[in-house]
Design a protein around this motif. Structure first.
Motif, PDB file in Angstrom:
ATOM      1  N   ARG A   1      14.795  -0.155 -10.715  1.00  0.00           N
ATOM      2  CA  ARG A   1      13.659  -1.195 -11.261  1.00  0.00           C
ATOM      3  C   ARG A   1      12.543  -0.314 -11.613  1.00  0.00           C
ATOM      4  NH1 ARG A   1      11.634  -5.821  -8.962  1.00  0.00           N
ATOM      5  NH2 ARG A   1      12.219  -4.924  -6.842  1.00  0.00           N
ATOM      6  N   TYR A   2      12.199   0.273 -10.634  1.00  0.00           N
ATOM      7  CA  TYR A   2      10.826   1.196 -10.698  1.00  0.00           C
ATOM      8  C   TYR A   2      10.989   2.121 -11.884  1.00  0.00           C
ATOM      9  CZ  TYR A   2       6.862   4.527  -9.898  1.00  0.00           C
ATOM     10  OH  TYR A   2       5.972   5.467  -9.977  1.00  0.00           O
ATOM     11  N   CYS A   3      12.236   2.792 -12.029  1.00  0.00           N
ATOM     12  CA  CYS A   3      12.488   3.807 -13.169  1.00  0.00           C
ATOM     13  C   CYS A   3      12.622   2.959 -14.516  1.00  0.00           C
ATOM     14  CB  CYS A   3      13.955   4.555 -13.155  1.00  0.00           C
ATOM     15  SG  CYS A   3      13.563   5.694 -11.631  1.00  0.00           S
ATOM     16  N   GLN A   4      13.130   1.817 -14.468  1.00  0.00           N
ATOM     17  CA  GLN A   4      13.188   1.032 -15.690  1.00  0.00           C
ATOM     18  C   GLN A   4      11.953   0.596 -16.073  1.00  0.00           C
ATOM     19  OE1 GLN A   4      15.950  -1.776 -14.357  1.00  0.00           O
ATOM     20  NE2 GLN A   4      17.762  -0.779 -15.259  1.00  0.00           N
ATOM     21  N   ARG A   5      10.983   0.309 -15.205  1.00  0.00           N
ATOM     22  CA  ARG A   5       9.789  -0.139 -15.669  1.00  0.00           C
ATOM     23  C   ARG A   5       8.726   1.025 -16.083  1.00  0.00           C
ATOM     24  NH1 ARG A   5       8.684  -4.898 -10.978  1.00  0.00           N
ATOM     25  NH2 ARG A   5      10.499  -6.038 -11.586  1.00  0.00           N
TER      26      ARG A   5
ATOM     27  N   ASN B   1      -5.292   9.126 -12.808  1.00  0.00           N
ATOM     28  CA  ASN B   1      -5.940   7.795 -12.053  1.00  0.00           C
ATOM     29  C   ASN B   1      -5.301   6.623 -12.837  1.00  0.00           C
ATOM     30  OD1 ASN B   1      -6.597   7.921 -14.799  1.00  0.00           O
ATOM     31  ND2 ASN B   1      -9.190   8.189 -14.302  1.00  0.00           N
ATOM     32  N   ARG B   2      -4.237   6.840 -13.566  1.00  0.00           N
ATOM     33  CA  ARG B   2      -3.406   5.806 -14.159  1.00  0.00           C
ATOM     34  C   ARG B   2      -2.291   5.256 -13.021  1.00  0.00           C
ATOM     35  NH1 ARG B   2      -2.447   6.859 -20.573  1.00  0.00           N
ATOM     36  NH2 ARG B   2      -4.659   7.684 -20.941  1.00  0.00           N
ATOM     37  N   SER B   3      -2.146   3.999 -13.002  1.00  0.00           N
ATOM     38  CA  SER B   3      -1.363   3.410 -12.104  1.00  0.00           C
ATOM     39  C   SER B   3       0.162   3.237 -12.789  1.00  0.00           C
ATOM     40  CB  SER B   3      -1.604   2.110 -11.460  1.00  0.00           C
ATOM     41  OG  SER B   3      -2.796   2.273 -10.790  1.00  0.00           O
ATOM     42  N   THR B   4       1.398   3.437 -12.105  1.00  0.00           N
ATOM     43  CA  THR B   4       2.513   2.916 -12.524  1.00  0.00           C
ATOM     44  C   THR B   4       3.162   1.660 -12.498  1.00  0.00           C
ATOM     45  OG1 THR B   4       3.397   3.819 -10.666  1.00  0.00           O
ATOM     46  CG2 THR B   4       3.320   5.318 -12.591  1.00  0.00           C
ATOM     47  N   ALA B   5       3.780   0.946 -12.984  1.00  0.00           N
ATOM     48  CA  ALA B   5       4.180  -0.458 -12.720  1.00  0.00           C
ATOM     49  C   ALA B   5       4.942  -0.319 -11.516  1.00  0.00           C
ATOM     50  CB  ALA B   5       5.009  -1.124 -13.800  1.00  0.00           C
ATOM     51  N   ALA B   6       4.676  -1.147 -10.558  1.00  0.00           N
ATOM     52  CA  ALA B   6       5.176  -1.260  -9.457  1.00  0.00           C
ATOM     53  C   ALA B   6       6.706  -2.098  -9.312  1.00  0.00           C
ATOM     54  CB  ALA B   6       4.582  -1.977  -8.191  1.00  0.00           C
ATOM     55  N   ALA B   7       7.455  -1.715  -8.329  1.00  0.00           N
ATOM     56  CA  ALA B   7       8.803  -2.435  -8.153  1.00  0.00           C
ATOM     57  C   ALA B   7       9.332  -2.434  -6.754  1.00  0.00           C
ATOM     58  CB  ALA B   7       9.997  -1.728  -8.981  1.00  0.00           C
TER      59      ALA B   7
ATOM     60  N   VAL C   1       7.516  14.064 -11.691  1.00  0.00           N
ATOM     61  CA  VAL C   1       7.215  14.358 -10.161  1.00  0.00           C
ATOM     62  C   VAL C   1       6.623  13.067  -9.901  1.00  0.00           C
ATOM     63  CG1 VAL C   1       5.784  15.525  -8.745  1.00  0.00           C
ATOM     64  CG2 VAL C   1       6.956  16.636 -10.441  1.00  0.00           C
ATOM     65  N   THR C   2       6.207  11.923 -10.958  1.00  0.00           N
ATOM     66  CA  THR C   2       5.698  10.919 -10.433  1.00  0.00           C
ATOM     67  C   THR C   2       6.507  10.045  -9.475  1.00  0.00           C
ATOM     68  OG1 THR C   2       4.630  10.705 -12.666  1.00  0.00           O
ATOM     69  CG2 THR C   2       5.089   8.548 -11.362  1.00  0.00           C
ATOM     70  N   PRO C   3       7.748  10.022  -9.280  1.00  0.00           N
ATOM     71  CA  PRO C   3       8.353   9.412  -8.350  1.00  0.00           C
ATOM     72  C   PRO C   3       8.056   9.812  -6.736  1.00  0.00           C
ATOM     73  CG  PRO C   3      10.010   9.636 -10.027  1.00  0.00           C
ATOM     74  CD  PRO C   3       8.693  10.427 -10.361  1.00  0.00           C
ATOM     75  N   GLN C   4       7.811  11.186  -6.714  1.00  0.00           N
ATOM     76  CA  GLN C   4       7.329  11.599  -5.342  1.00  0.00           C
ATOM     77  C   GLN C   4       6.161  10.905  -4.810  1.00  0.00           C
ATOM     78  OE1 GLN C   4       7.813  15.904  -4.852  1.00  0.00           O
ATOM     79  NE2 GLN C   4       9.128  16.100  -6.312  1.00  0.00           N
ATOM     80  N   GLN C   5       5.246  10.591  -5.747  1.00  0.00           N
ATOM     81  CA  GLN C   5       4.022   9.741  -5.362  1.00  0.00           C
ATOM     82  C   GLN C   5       4.425   8.431  -4.885  1.00  0.00           C
ATOM     83  OE1 GLN C   5       0.390  10.849  -5.441  1.00  0.00           O
ATOM     84  NE2 GLN C   5       1.678  12.724  -5.519  1.00  0.00           N
ATOM     85  N   ALA C   6       5.441   7.795  -5.686  1.00  0.00           N
ATOM     86  CA  ALA C   6       5.882   6.364  -5.205  1.00  0.00           C
ATOM     87  C   ALA C   6       6.615   6.603  -3.970  1.00  0.00           C
ATOM     88  CB  ALA C   6       6.673   5.862  -6.426  1.00  0.00           C
ATOM     89  N   ILE C   7       7.215   7.569  -3.664  1.00  0.00           N
ATOM     90  CA  ILE C   7       8.053   7.617  -2.597  1.00  0.00           C
ATOM     91  C   ILE C   7       7.183   7.792  -1.238  1.00  0.00           C
ATOM     92  CG2 ILE C   7       9.489   9.282  -1.221  1.00  0.00           C
ATOM     93  CD1 ILE C   7      10.830   9.875  -3.967  1.00  0.00           C
ATOM     94  N   MET C   8       5.861   8.466  -1.322  1.00  0.00           N
ATOM     95  CA  MET C   8       5.081   8.671  -0.383  1.00  0.00           C
ATOM     96  C   MET C   8       4.343   7.310   0.023  1.00  0.00           C
ATOM     97  SD  MET C   8       3.276  12.587  -0.777  1.00  0.00           S
ATOM     98  CE  MET C   8       2.808  12.305  -2.620  1.00  0.00           C
ATOM     99  N   ARG C   9       4.257   6.602  -0.878  1.00  0.00           N
ATOM    100  CA  ARG C   9       3.704   5.273  -0.584  1.00  0.00           C
ATOM    101  C   ARG C   9       4.625   4.132  -0.417  1.00  0.00           C
ATOM    102  NH1 ARG C   9      -1.022   2.944  -4.668  1.00  0.00           N
ATOM    103  NH2 ARG C   9      -2.166   4.833  -4.749  1.00  0.00           N
ATOM    104  N   ALA C  10       6.027   4.365  -0.777  1.00  0.00           N
ATOM    105  CA  ALA C  10       6.996   3.372  -0.250  1.00  0.00           C
ATOM    106  C   ALA C  10       7.414   3.584   1.276  1.00  0.00           C
ATOM    107  CB  ALA C  10       8.122   3.305  -1.193  1.00  0.00           C
ATOM    108  N   GLN C  11       7.306   4.873   1.425  1.00  0.00           N
ATOM    109  CA  GLN C  11       7.631   5.270   2.944  1.00  0.00           C
ATOM    110  C   GLN C  11       9.200   4.986   3.270  1.00  0.00           C
ATOM    111  OE1 GLN C  11       4.660   4.110   5.804  1.00  0.00           O
ATOM    112  NE2 GLN C  11       3.309   5.510   4.578  1.00  0.00           N
ATOM    113  N   PRO C  12      10.217   5.453   2.525  1.00  0.00           N
ATOM    114  CA  PRO C  12      11.448   5.101   2.904  1.00  0.00           C
ATOM    115  C   PRO C  12      11.745   6.051   4.228  1.00  0.00           C
ATOM    116  CG  PRO C  12      11.635   6.556   0.907  1.00  0.00           C
ATOM    117  CD  PRO C  12      10.000   5.939   1.165  1.00  0.00           C
TER     118      PRO C  12
END
Length: 266
Positions: free
Chosen positions: A53-57, A151-157, A231-242
């Protein structure tokens, strides 16, 4: 054929074999001309739906090329002889959102519930720009493309969110206009630039200090162009902490048998 002389002519299969044998651990920019390269994210199945869903958004930063079934390391839709466990020059292992180390293969770690996401890469549209006679500075200087956290945010999922990462290529204003025209044909590999000119509007204070990759020369009269980056997903992964996640090392892509020309929307 020596690796040094093969960069512009070798097939994707050749490069995957070189990588699998440990003979190529560098970035893949400029390799296997005409073929799609992919960013890679590998997650346990319990995180896969939210990441999908994160990728789709966020299709500009995370344009999906393929999603594997759990445990499938072959990804036959991308190449007949592919093995995702060995065919990326360098992997990153994250645990609980923290980069633990880089790896040269995943053979000892692979799990049957892991889901692989292949995400479009800017290296694909670089070939279209070169074919049009435009210089790609990171290629001409033999460097990894510079990438910056913005400084731009991505859409969360679900648990996945975070800042947008961009890649940068400097060009003259005339070439920049042509690059925008060309890249608009390739939405599956990030599409047109999302910004050009003043980097401070993206929260970038110093182009000579990229967060990933290498700085490149910006000549007098040139403007920086910024594309959404895989590389954007790597920032999301650091926040999601799987508890565990595998990605490619920035710039070290999976080379597929898909043709760049087939990524064009028109």
């Amino acid at each position: 054929m020596a690796i040094e002389s093969a960069a512009a002519v070798a097939t994707p299969s050749y490069w995957r074999q070189q990588i699998r044998a440990g003979k190529w651990r560098q970035h893949t920019s400029g390799l296997a001309e005409g073929y799609v390269q992919c960013n890679i994210v590998i997650l346990p199945q319990r995180y896969a739906f939210d990441f999908l869903r994160y990728c789709q958004r966020n299709p500009k930063a995370c344009p999906l090329i393929a999603v594997a079934e759990p445990g499938d390391y072959r990804l036959a839709a991308l190449a007949a002889d592919l093995d995702i466990r060995t065919d990326v020059p360098s992997y990153r292992l994250f645990r609980n959102g923290t980069l633990e180390r880089e790896l040269t293969d995943l053979l000892a770690l692979w799990q049957d519930d892991w889901v692989t996401f292949a995400i479009g890469c800017s290296f694909s549209f670089e070939q279209a720009l070169i074919a049009a006679g435009l210089e790609i500075r990171n290629i001409s200087e033999g460097k990894n493309v510079p990438m910056y956290v913005t400084n731009r945010s991505t859409a969360a999922a679900g648990a996945f969110s975070g800042p947008l990462v961009v890649s940068m290529r400097p060009m003259t204003p005339a070439d920049a206009i042509r690059a925008i025209q060309i890249c608009s044909r390739f939405p599956a590999v990030h599409g047109a630039p999302l910004h050009f000119g003043d980097p401070s509007q993206l929260g970038i204070s110093d182009l000579a200090q990229p967060d990933y990759g290498d700085a490149v020369t910006i000549k007098a009269g040139e403007v920086p162009l910024f594309w959404a980056c895989g590389v954007t997903p790597q920032q999301a992964i650091m926040r999601a902490q799987p508890d565990i996640c595998i990605t490619h090392t920035p710039g070290h892509m999976l080379i597929t048998d898909l043709l760049n020309q087939h990524m064009a929307a028109f």
